[in-house]
Scaffold this active site. Structure first.
Site, PDB file in Angstrom:
ATOM      1  N   ASP A 100       5.371  -2.156  -4.027  1.00 37.13           N
ATOM      2  CA  ASP A 100       5.002  -2.237  -2.820  1.00 37.13           C
ATOM      3  C   ASP A 100       3.977  -3.446  -2.633  1.00 37.13           C
ATOM      4  O   ASP A 100       3.291  -3.689  -3.646  1.00 37.13           O
ATOM      5  CB  ASP A 100       4.095  -0.998  -2.220  1.00 37.13           C
ATOM      6  CG  ASP A 100       3.163  -0.434  -2.743  1.00 37.13           C
ATOM      7  OD1 ASP A 100       3.295  -0.556  -4.326  1.00 37.13           O
ATOM      8  OD2 ASP A 100       1.838  -0.207  -2.317  1.00 37.13           O
ATOM      9  N   GLU A 126       1.284   1.988  -4.211  1.00 32.41           N
ATOM     10  CA  GLU A 126      -0.141   1.876  -4.974  1.00 32.41           C
ATOM     11  C   GLU A 126      -1.046   1.399  -3.980  1.00 32.41           C
ATOM     12  O   GLU A 126      -2.234   1.616  -3.740  1.00 32.41           O
ATOM     13  CB  GLU A 126       0.170   0.822  -6.158  1.00 32.41           C
ATOM     14  CG  GLU A 126      -1.081   0.677  -7.054  1.00 32.41           C
ATOM     15  CD  GLU A 126      -2.251  -0.557  -6.673  1.00 32.41           C
ATOM     16  OE1 GLU A 126      -3.308   0.045  -6.846  1.00 32.41           O
ATOM     17  OE2 GLU A 126      -1.819  -1.178  -5.556  1.00 32.41           O
TER      18      GLU A 126
END
Lengths: 427, 427
Positions: free
Chosen positions: B102, B169
Site C-alpha cells: 500500500d 502498513e
C-alpha cells in the site's frame, strides 16, 4: 393626571396585550431569510397605531457596492424592512426608533429547556422564554407599546416618529444600512438592544479577522525537521494579547471605567494541520477585534497589520513567512454620542422618574446598528433596552417582562419630551 | 567467482529489468483498497522465481478482536496479502522478508512535477519518480531482485525464505498482523522500509492521541466573562512539551545518539471554536507520541495520562474540567533487536563489503510492521532499505536507483549467509 401616570396606567391595563404581542413576535422563527412573518405583525401594529408604513426588500445588488455592506447573502427577496412614520404636527424634533427583526439560530435544541419558538411565559419568574425574547423582540415590543400608548392617550407629537423594524442586524447591519440609503434619518435615534437597562451613548464597533500562520511540514517522528504552525500560532496569539493590552492601555473614557477589557480582541476559532503524525504547515486563527467608539475601522485595521508585521523582528521565521491578515465577514461600525447629549439627558431623566434610581451610563462592549446611524446618517444614536445581555444568543434566552414594560414607559415619556407635544391635548 | 561478484554482475545485467519491475509497481496506484494490481505483479514474480505463493484477503471480522488491530476499514475484499515461501534444503536459518504494497494517497496533484503514478525515470538524476518509489516499492523491488538473482545463479539455500507483500502498513499494520496470525514467522526478519541505507535494529512505536480541552463560552465583546479553550490549550501544549522533554531525558540508547528528539510528541491537528466573536468552549488536539523500542504502548499511555492529570495542580480550571485523553486511530508497536544480533552482524558485513564503508546503525524515528514481527511473532526484525526517508509521503517522491540495486546485492548476500547455502553449488 400627568402623562407619566397615564402612560403607567395604560401599560398596566394592557399588560396582557403586551405579552401577547411579544409572544406573537417570538413564535415566528425569524432567522435571516425568515423575517417576513415578524415584519407583518410589526407593520400591522404600526398601521393600527396611525403610522404611514412602508415595507420593501433591500436591493442586494445596490447595497453590495457600499463599503459598510456586509451580509452572507446578497438577495433579500422575502426579507422586507418595515418603516412606519408618524408625522408630527410641526415644530418638534424627530426621533428614530430602531429594532431588528432577525434572530440568531436557536442552535442545539437539546440545550433548551423551553422551546425556542414557544413564547412560553413563566408567571413565577416573570419571564418570557424564546429565541429573540431579549435580542431584541422584547425591545421592539417596548417601542410598539410606547407609541400605541401615546396614540391611545391622545398625545399629539410635534416632531416625527420613525419606527424601523430592520433585517440583518445579526449579520452586519444591511437592513439599517439600506434604510439609511433610502433616506431615513432623524434628529436622534434610540435602539432598545438588550443592555440590561443600561444607557449606551457610545458603542464599540467590531470586525472579524483571519490570520494565517505558516509552518513547514515534516513527519511527526522527526518533527525537528519541520516547523509547527501550531507552535508558531502560540507566539501569534501571545503577540495579539499584547496588542490588546496596548490598545486598552489607551482607553481613558470613564464610560468604560468598570470594564476589565474595554476593547477586547477575541480569538474565536483555531484550525490547523490535518494528520496527527505530521508537523502542521498551516494554522488559521479567526477572531473579532473591538473598535473604540471614536476610532475608525480603518485605523484599527492598520494598527493590527503593523503590529503583526513586528513579529518578524524577533523571529526570523515570520520575516520569511509573514502572517497573512484578512478582514472578512461581519463588521459593525462604532458610534459615539456625547454623554451630555440632549437625548441622553431626556432618557436619563425619565429613567430616574420611572425607576427612582440613577441609570448606568456606559459604553457598549459590542456593536449595534447605532454606529451606522451615528456615523453614516448623522443621527446620534443611543442604545437602551430591556433585554438581558447575557442571554442573547444563548439557549433558554428570555426576558424579564417587567423590564419590557418599564422601558415602554420610559420610551413613551422620552418620545413625548423629545418630540414635544401639543400641551392642550396632553393634559 | 565468489558469490558477491556473481550477484553484482547479475544485477548489472538485469538493471533494465529491475527498473521495469519498479516502474510496473509504481504505475499501480495501490492506495488502501487498491492493492490487488501490485499484488498480482509480486505473486507472479515470486512464482517465476520458484516460490510457493499464497494470496488471501484478511478476515476483518477476525482481526477486529485483536488488541493490535487497527485499520480505518474492517473489510479487505480485493486487498489480498501475498506470501511466497521458498523452502530450504534443510539445516539453515529461515528469513522473513517483508514489504508493504500500500501507498499513501498522492495528495495535491498540483504539488507534483512528476506524475505520481508515471514511474518516470530521470537518467541524469538516476532517479525513479512516483508515489511509493521510496515507501516502499523500491525496497520490495530490492527483495524481488535479490531472490531472483540467487535463483538465476543456481544458489540453493538451506533455510526457508518467506517473502511477504502485505497490505495496510500505512494505516497500522493489519496486513502483517494477519500474516502473523496465519502462522508466518521465521528466525529473523528484514523490512526494507526507506531508511536512507541506515540499519535499524530498533524501531520506535507510535500511537495517536486526542486531547479535548474545555473552555466556557461568552460573547467576544465581553471575553473576560468566558474562558478561552484556545488559551487553555496553549497551556496544554506547553505541558505536553515538558512531557516530551522528560521522556527524552531518559533516553540513553547510543542508537539514538545523533537524534535531537528520539521520542517526539507531535501535535499535528488543532481545531476549536466555531464563531470568530465567541469565546471558544472546546479545542481538540490530535497528535502522535513516539514509543521507545523497549517501552510498551500501555506504559506510554499511562505516563501521558498521569502527566496530563497534573495540570490541575497548578490551574484549578483543569481540576474542574479535566482534559479528556483518548487513544484513537493508528498505532505501531515498537520493536527492539539487540544491535549485536547475528542478523545485524551479517547484514553489516555485506554492507561493508558492497559499499566499502561503515553502515549507520540507529534506532528508527518511526514505526514499521517490524514491531509486530519482533514482539508478536517472536521474529527479530531489522529494518534497512534503499528509499529516501525524507521523500516518503511527499510530492515528487522518488528513489535513487543505485541504492535499490545496492540493497538488492546486500540482501542477496545476507540471505545466502543467513540461510546458508549448499556450498558445492554456490561456487
Amino acid at each position: 393626571m400627568p402623562l407619566k401616570e397615564r402612560v403607567h396606567d395604560w401599560l398596566k391595563q394592557h399588560r396582557k396585550d403586551g405579552i401577547s404581542l411579544l409572544q406573537n413576535l417570538v413564535r415566528v422563527p425569524s432567522t435571516a431569510g425568515n423575517e417576513s412573518g415578524v415584519q407583518r405583525i410589526v407593520a400591522e401594529w404600526l398601521r393600527d397605531t396611525g403610522f404611514d408604513v412602508e415595507a420593501w426588500e433591500p436591493d442586494g445588488g445596490k447595497l453590495a457596492a457600499h463599503p459598510y455592506f456586509y451580509s452572507p447573502r446578497d438577495r433579500f427577496e422575502g426579507s422586507p424592512n418595515v418603516v412606519g412614520v408618524l408625522r408630527g404636527t410641526g415644530g418638534g424634533r424627530s426621533l428614530l426608533l430602531n429594532g431588528h427583526a432577525d434572530v440568531v439560530p436557536e442552535g442545539d435544541l437539546g440545550q433548551w429547556r423551553h422551546h425556542p419558538y414557544g413564547g412560553e411565559v413563566s408567571p413565577e419568574e416573570g419571564r418570557l422564554y424564546g429565541r429573540g425574547a431579549s435580542d431584541m423582540k422584547g425591545g421592539t415590543a417596548s417601542l410598539l407599546l410606547a407609541v400605541r400608548a401615546l396614540r391611545d392617550l391622545g398625545v399629539r407629537l410635534r416632531g416625527d416618529v420613525i419606527l424601523q423594524s430592520v433585517i440583518e442586524e445579526e449579520s452586519g447591519g444591511a437592513g439599517t444600512l439600506d434604510a439609511i440609503l433610502r433616506g431615513y434619518r432623524a434628529d436622534a435615534a434610540l435602539i432598545p438592544e438588550p443592555t440590561n437597562m443600561r444607557i449606551f451613548p457610545k458603542q464599540q464597533g467590531s470586525m472579524w479577522f483571519r490570520i494565517t500562520v505558516r509552518g513547514r511540514s515534516a513527519h511527526g517522528g522527526t518533527r525537528y525537521e519541520g516547523v509547527s504552525a501550531i507552535e508558531k500560532s502560540m507566539a501569534v496569539i501571545h503577540h495579539v494579547r499584547e496588542l490588546e493590552a496596548a490598545r486598552n492601555a489607551r482607553v481613558r473614557d470613564p464610560l468604560y471605567a468598570g470594564n476589565p477589557i474595554p476593547l477586547p480582541i477575541n480569538i474565536g476559532v483555531i484550525a490547523g494541520g490535518n494528520w496527527p503524525s505530521s508537523v502542521p504547515d498551516t494554522v488559521k486563527l479567526e477572531g473579532r477585534i473591538g473598535v473604540g467608539p471614536e476610532e475608525s475601522l480603518e485605523q484599527a485595521q492598520a494598527e493590527m497589520a503593523a503590529w503583526l508585521a513586528r513579529l518578524g523582528e524577533n523571529d526570523p521565521w515570520f520575516a520569511l513567512f509573514p502572517l497573512v491578515l484578512e478582514w472578512f465577514g461581519a463588521r459593525w461600525v462604532p458610534g459615539s454620542v456625547d454623554p451630555a447629549h440632549e437625548l441622553v439627558r431626556v432618557l436619563s431623566g425619565h429613567y430616574r422618574d420611572v425607576l427612582a434610581k440613577e441609570p448606568a451610563i456606559e459604553a457598549s462592549p459590542w456593536g449595534t446598528d447605532g454606529g451606522l446611524l451615528t456615523r453614516l446618517a448623522d443621527t446620534p444614536c443611543v442604545v437602551f433596552g430591556p433585554g438581558l445581555t447575557q442571554m442573547a444568543h444563548f439557549p433558554d434566552e428570555h426576558i424579564e417582562l417587567d423590564r419590557m414594560f418599564e422601558v415602554a414607559e420610559i420610551v413613551a415619556l422620552t418620545i413625548a419630551e423629545w418630540c414635544g407635544i401639543e400641551e392642550d391635548l396632553a393634559r
